[in-house]
Design a protein around this motif. Structure first.
Motif, PDB file in Angstrom:
ATOM      1  N   LYS A 674       0.812  -1.211   0.000  1.00 59.02           N
ATOM      2  CA  LYS A 674       0.000   0.000   0.000  1.00 59.02           C
ATOM      3  C   LYS A 674       0.851   1.269   0.000  1.00 59.02           C
ATOM      4  CE  LYS A 674      -3.897  -2.286   2.300  1.00 59.02           C
ATOM      5  NZ  LYS A 674      -4.810  -2.295   3.473  1.00 59.02           N
ATOM      6  N   ARG A 676       2.532   4.686  -1.754  1.00 60.54           N
ATOM      7  CA  ARG A 676       2.145   5.769  -2.663  1.00 60.54           C
ATOM      8  C   ARG A 676       3.383   6.286  -3.395  1.00 60.54           C
ATOM      9  NH1 ARG A 676      -3.112   6.622  -4.263  1.00 60.54           N
ATOM     10  NH2 ARG A 676      -4.551   6.468  -2.480  1.00 60.54           N
ATOM     11  N   CYS A 677       3.131   6.848  -4.553  1.00 55.06           N
ATOM     12  CA  CYS A 677       4.203   7.437  -5.350  1.00 55.06           C
ATOM     13  C   CYS A 677       4.426   8.878  -4.896  1.00 55.06           C
ATOM     14  CB  CYS A 677       3.839   7.388  -6.834  1.00 55.06           C
ATOM     15  SG  CYS A 677       5.074   8.106  -7.921  1.00 55.06           S
ATOM     16  N   ILE A 754      -1.705  12.528  -2.651  1.00 52.60           N
ATOM     17  CA  ILE A 754      -2.788  11.954  -3.436  1.00 52.60           C
ATOM     18  C   ILE A 754      -4.086  11.769  -2.649  1.00 52.60           C
ATOM     19  CG2 ILE A 754      -3.454   9.929  -4.811  1.00 52.60           C
ATOM     20  CD1 ILE A 754      -0.395   9.791  -5.553  1.00 52.60           C
ATOM     21  N   TYR A 769       2.482  11.724   4.584  1.00 53.38           N
ATOM     22  CA  TYR A 769       2.414  10.274   4.352  1.00 53.38           C
ATOM     23  C   TYR A 769       2.957   9.496   5.553  1.00 53.38           C
ATOM     24  CZ  TYR A 769       1.240  10.675  -0.654  1.00 53.38           C
ATOM     25  OH  TYR A 769       0.611  10.908  -1.848  1.00 53.38           O
ATOM     26  N   THR A 774       2.123   5.537   5.566  1.00 56.55           N
ATOM     27  CA  THR A 774       2.167   5.100   4.170  1.00 56.55           C
ATOM     28  C   THR A 774       3.608   5.052   3.656  1.00 56.55           C
ATOM     29  OG1 THR A 774       0.026   6.151   3.760  1.00 56.55           O
ATOM     30  CG2 THR A 774       1.377   5.600   1.821  1.00 56.55           C
ATOM     31  N   ARG A 842      -0.507   7.923  -9.601  1.00 48.46           N
ATOM     32  CA  ARG A 842      -1.575   8.087  -8.604  1.00 48.46           C
ATOM     33  C   ARG A 842      -2.040   6.743  -8.027  1.00 48.46           C
ATOM     34  NH1 ARG A 842      -4.270  13.346  -9.477  1.00 48.46           N
ATOM     35  NH2 ARG A 842      -3.024  14.483 -11.019  1.00 48.46           N
ATOM     36  N   VAL A 844      -1.868   2.937  -6.067  1.00 48.71           N
ATOM     37  CA  VAL A 844      -1.338   2.322  -4.843  1.00 48.71           C
ATOM     38  C   VAL A 844      -0.436   1.175  -5.283  1.00 48.71           C
ATOM     39  CG1 VAL A 844      -1.890   1.013  -2.758  1.00 48.71           C
ATOM     40  CG2 VAL A 844      -3.330   2.949  -3.438  1.00 48.71           C
TER      41      VAL A 844
END
Length: 899
Positions: A674, A676-677, A754, A769, A774, A842, A844
């Motif tokens: 999970k 994120r970029c 995001i 994040y 995350t 965008r 996951v």
């Protein structure tokens, strides 16, 4: 555990002046030794001498002996171990290394070990050369003022480094104001052949070799010393006695024939070679020069070519040792006795090259040839060092760049805006005009050229002729001269050219890298306002090795690398879109046009002056007192403690958090779920984009952090100078104003958080994040991490919470640094990238690591919102995997010291 050397029977000796010298007779081990490239022979000697079947195995020796032109990287990779003879650092990368050493001592103590085990085993030299900036220029007192400011800004760092010199064994610190690290290495620190005393009083001889925390460590290959840049993290492991794990390289033979034209310089030659080798593709490979043309080049010329190895992509550009090398050692005041021992050793081991003897030519993976007579006067730019342009084509090339779409050769200036200009008033009461192509910064700088007497004296002679013709430089152009060592100043003064350089505004401003690394200082506000108000593409011209966008100065969108004489020529012209053949530089006292050809010195003119004025006594005078430093350095007071006393208030030196929560046991290997970029980037993202070294923007997270601690903007200093403080450096990660992130609405250090769809500064988004728990990934294009080797380009993303990078390809040193910080480098399969997979950043991301264990180069599955694709795990060796399992190379070293 290590055992006896299985190759001890190949040790031989000779006696000279009553002393016994031992060495390994490599030719006796294998009859094909004389077919090996000379650079591979250095790797072989190190493996034979250090073979203990623990760090260096018999298999490593056999693998190197088995080197063949058929070796192809990527298809039949061979991993070997290499133990360099020494390590060299500069202060930007050296400070964090010493900080890490100090923190490692604390960590070892916290885990119940002996902190004094953390100590350099391999000799290390640190040259302070990256701190001085061009705050003052075009004034007789510019040098004094810049050095005073350097000490004011960096006293805390310098005090820390001086403490390190006392606290750690086997570490030499060369004080600020001495010169540029690579030139000091060339002229003073390099041994060429090491002597080490044995217990029986004899001396063991072996080739000098070096790794450094600066990518241009490669310059020393011009002296026949095998050396290249590594990540600061990897260098620290070498200092602690570890070997480097590397892939046995392909070796490209580059044959030089003919002679250079009397009107071209070594800079023109290296820019030509850089373009040719970039086109060939030599990343991760050794380049070794051979052929009769090499004998025509001075050691300084060779060093210029070797210096730009990172720009043409090779690990090294190696020139085997010949009699010219030994003559250079004599010129630079190395002892006659030492030189004679070196000569005898090199002959005994078949490492003394005669470039005119084809029978000595080894086998190569591939060869190419350059006729030196075809080299023409050149520059490179406007945004990359390998985009060579003939000077005769510059006037048309620049105009094309204005029109071209935004890219490495384009600024996308609309046709109707290409004639735009702006005017401003200067201190002399006159009104001056700026337009596209106007030169606003001209700097003779960088180890690439300032180490070479021919181009430095060439610049001085051109300045003399220009002044005698009545030519001058517009007053708003920021001109500067930063010699690479005190020797340069010595011979410029002795040859009588200093007054003419000063007359044109090229006063000496400091001894260090300065403009080449972005320490160019401020431009006049009138100039900056005019550029910004009219959206002008103005130019910097410098004798450096890097001209990436945003590196030299934020307001010089076009930057050209040029020889020192050409830097002066373009400064006199005041613009880069001049046709030197048809347009004069100005007029003389009688009104007669003066062209560049009228003031350009020939190689024979320069050689005559060089032979007269560049003498051993200069090197003796300068280097006999180099370790003393300035009065400011000598008065610095430091403690005698072996553990550093960290100050909680310091914004320069802070105990890093890398070892917080560390245990003796290995952490459990876990997949990344999970994620994120954080950033979605394109091709050629450089370490300048990832971890800028230049000034701290006043609206940045780092600036806010400093302002909250009552640091004024005047005292922000640069990111490079604050690399000892992780609070600053994490906030400075990806802080380049030219960063193009596809998740942000415009160019700059911003990204999209995001979940909230809120656009934030990158550091602030990463913190958001982190609070949400995350993990983060980066999705990028080709050549990720190209440019200068910077450990903070890996440490910074690590502290932001980046767990993996998915790229089309990586720069060699940066990939190693990512591994060293425990970040997973993944590579798209050939033919795939973010675009072909229809990724937009965008998604996951889930990255599955196999429970059965990791293997070098294996396929790793990535899932992004339902799109599943395979990537290549760029852990290239088993050692890489070991480092990752430990949470990074430094954690591995700490655990090792506890055993």
């Amino acid at each position: 555990m290590s055992g006896p050397n299985p190759f001890a029977q190949f040790e031989k000796s000779f006696t000279q002046a009553g002393e016994v010298y031992k060495y390994f007779d490599l030719a006796s081990i294998d009859g094909k030794y004389d077919q090996l490239p000379y650079s591979i022979r250095v790797l072989l000697e190190s493996a034979v001498r250090n073979c203990d079947n623990f760090q260096v195995l018999e298999k490593d020796v056999q693998s190197i002996l088995g080197w063949t032109p058929a070796l192809k990287q990527g298809s039949n990779d061979v991993e070997v171990s290499f133990k360099p003879a020494r390590v060299i650092l500069q202060d930007f990368t050296g400070v964090p290394a010493v900080v890490d050493f100090a923190a490692m001592r604390d960590a070892v103590l916290d885990l119940g070990g002996n902190p004094e085990k953390i100590n350099p085993i391999c000799p290390a030299d640190l040259v302070i050369d990256h701190s001085v900036q061009v705050d003052y220029a075009r004034a007789p007192d510019a040098l004094t003022k810049n050095q005073t400011l350097e000490f004011e800004r960096n006293k805390e760092r310098f005090t820390f480094l001086k403490w390190g010199a006392k606290a750690f064994n086997n570490m030499l610190i060369v004080p600020p104001g001495s010169g540029i690290v690579h030139q000091v290495n060339l002229e003073y620190l390099a041994r060429v052949v090491f002597e080490k005393e044995n217990a029986d009083g004899s001396k063991i001889l072996y080739p000098d070799s070096v790794v450094g925390t600066d990518s241009h460590t490669t310059m020393i290959n011009g002296l026949g010393v095998l050396g290249w840049g590594v990540g600061g993290i990897e260098a620290e492991a070498v200092m602690l006695g570890q070997s480097i794990s590397m892939l046995l390289p392909e070796v490209i033979g580059y044959k030089l024939v003919g002679k250079l034209s009397p009107l071209v310089t070594s800079t023109d030659l290296v820019l030509t070679i850089t373009k040719n080798l970039r086109q060939l593709g030599v990343v991760g490979k050794f380049v070794e020069f051979y052929g009769p043309g090499v004998a025509e080049l001075s050691i300084a010329d060779r060093a210029t070519i070797s210096n730009m190895g990172p720009e043409y992509g090779a690990t090294v550009g190696y020139f085997p040792i010949d009699e010219n090398t030994l003559n250079y050692m004599k010129q630079t005041n190395r002892s006659e006795k030492k030189i004679e021992v070196i000569r005898q050793y090199l002959k005994a081991t078949q490492q003394l090259r005669n470039y005119s003897d084809e029978s000595q030519d080894p086998k190569f993976t591939q060869t190419l040839t350059l006729d030196l007579s075809t080299v023409v006067s050149s520059v490179s730019g406007p945004k990359r060092p390998h985009d060579r342009v003939s000077v005769s084509d510059m006037h048309t090339d620049f105009k094309s760049c204005l029109s071209n779409p935004v890219g490495f050769k384009g600024f996308a200036i609309k046709p109707e805006a290409q004639s735009d200009f702006g005017e401003f008033q200067w201190d002399d009461g006159k009104t001056y005009k700026l337009q596209h192509g106007s030169v606003v910064l001209a700097s003779i700088t960088s180890c690439t050229n300032t180490s070479n007497p021919s181009v430095m004296l060439g610049a001085g002679l051109l300045a003399k002729k220009a002044v005698e013709k009545g030519l001058s430089i517009l007053p708003y152009i920021k001109t500067s001269l930063s010699p690479g060592s005190g020797v340069v100043t010595y011979y410029l003064k002795e040859s009588g050219v200093i007054p003419f350089l000063e007359k044109l505004g090229f006063d000496i401003v400091g001894y260090g890298c300065m403009t080449c690394i972005g320490n160019s200082g401020p431009l006049d506000e009138n100039v900056v306002n005019t550029i910004e108000k009219n959206n002008l593409v103005c130019a910097g011209v410098l004798s450096g090795n890097r001209n990436f966008e945003g590196r030299i100065h934020p307001n010089t969108r076009a930057n050209y690398l040029a020889s020192p004489p050409l830097v002066i020529a373009y400064a006199i012209a005041g613009r880069v879109d001049i046709d030197f053949e048809k347009e004069p530089l100005g007029v003389d006292a009688s009104g007669k046009p003066v062209f560049l050809r009228d003031i350009w010195p020939t190689r024979s003119e320069i050689q005559e002056v060089e032979n007269k004025h560049v003498i051993p006594a200069m090197f003796q005078e300068v280097y006999s007192k180099i370790e003393l430093g300035s009065p400011d350095w000598q008065t610095l007071q430091v403690s005698d403690g072996k553990l550093f006393s960290w100050s909680g208030d310091s914004t320069y030196i802070k105990r890093p958090p890398f070892f917080e929560g560390m245990t003796r046991e290995l952490p459990k290997l876990q997949s990344i779920q999970k994620a994120r970029c954080l950033l979605f980037l394109g091709d050629s993202v450089t370490t300048d984009h990832i971890s800028p070294a230049g000034s701290i923007a006043r609206n940045s997270p780092a600036a806010r952090f400093l302002a909250e601690r009552n640091i004024t903007a005047r005292d922000f200093n640069s990111y490079g100078s604050r690399r000892g403080n992780d609070d600053i450096m994490s906030r400075g990660t990806f802080a380049n104003i030219r960063l193009v992130n596809k998740l942000a609405s415009k160019t700059g250090p911003r990204t999209l958080h995001i979940p909230s769809q809120e656009e934030l500064d990158i550091f602030d988004a990463a913190q958001r994040y982190r609070e949400e728990g995350t993990p983060l990934v980066l999705v990028v294009g080709k050549e990720y991490g190209s440019g200068s080797s910077r450990d903070w380009a890996a440490k910074g993303p690590f502290l932001l919470g980046v767990k993996a990078v998915v790229a089309e390809s990586y720069e060699r040193i940066h990939r190693s640094n990512l591994v060293g910080m425990g970040i997973i480098p993944l590579q798209f399969l050939p033919g795939q990238n973010a675009e072909t997979l229809k990724l937009n950043g965008r998604e996951v991301y889930n990255i599955s690591l196999p429970e059965s264990g990791l293997k070098p180069g294996q396929k790793i599955q990535v899932e992004a919102d339902g799109t599943v694709f395979e990537t290549i795990l760029r852990f290239d060796t088993e050692v890489d995997i070991t480092y990752y399992k430990n949470g990074g190379i430094l954690n591995y070293m700490i655990r090792k010291m506890l055993n």
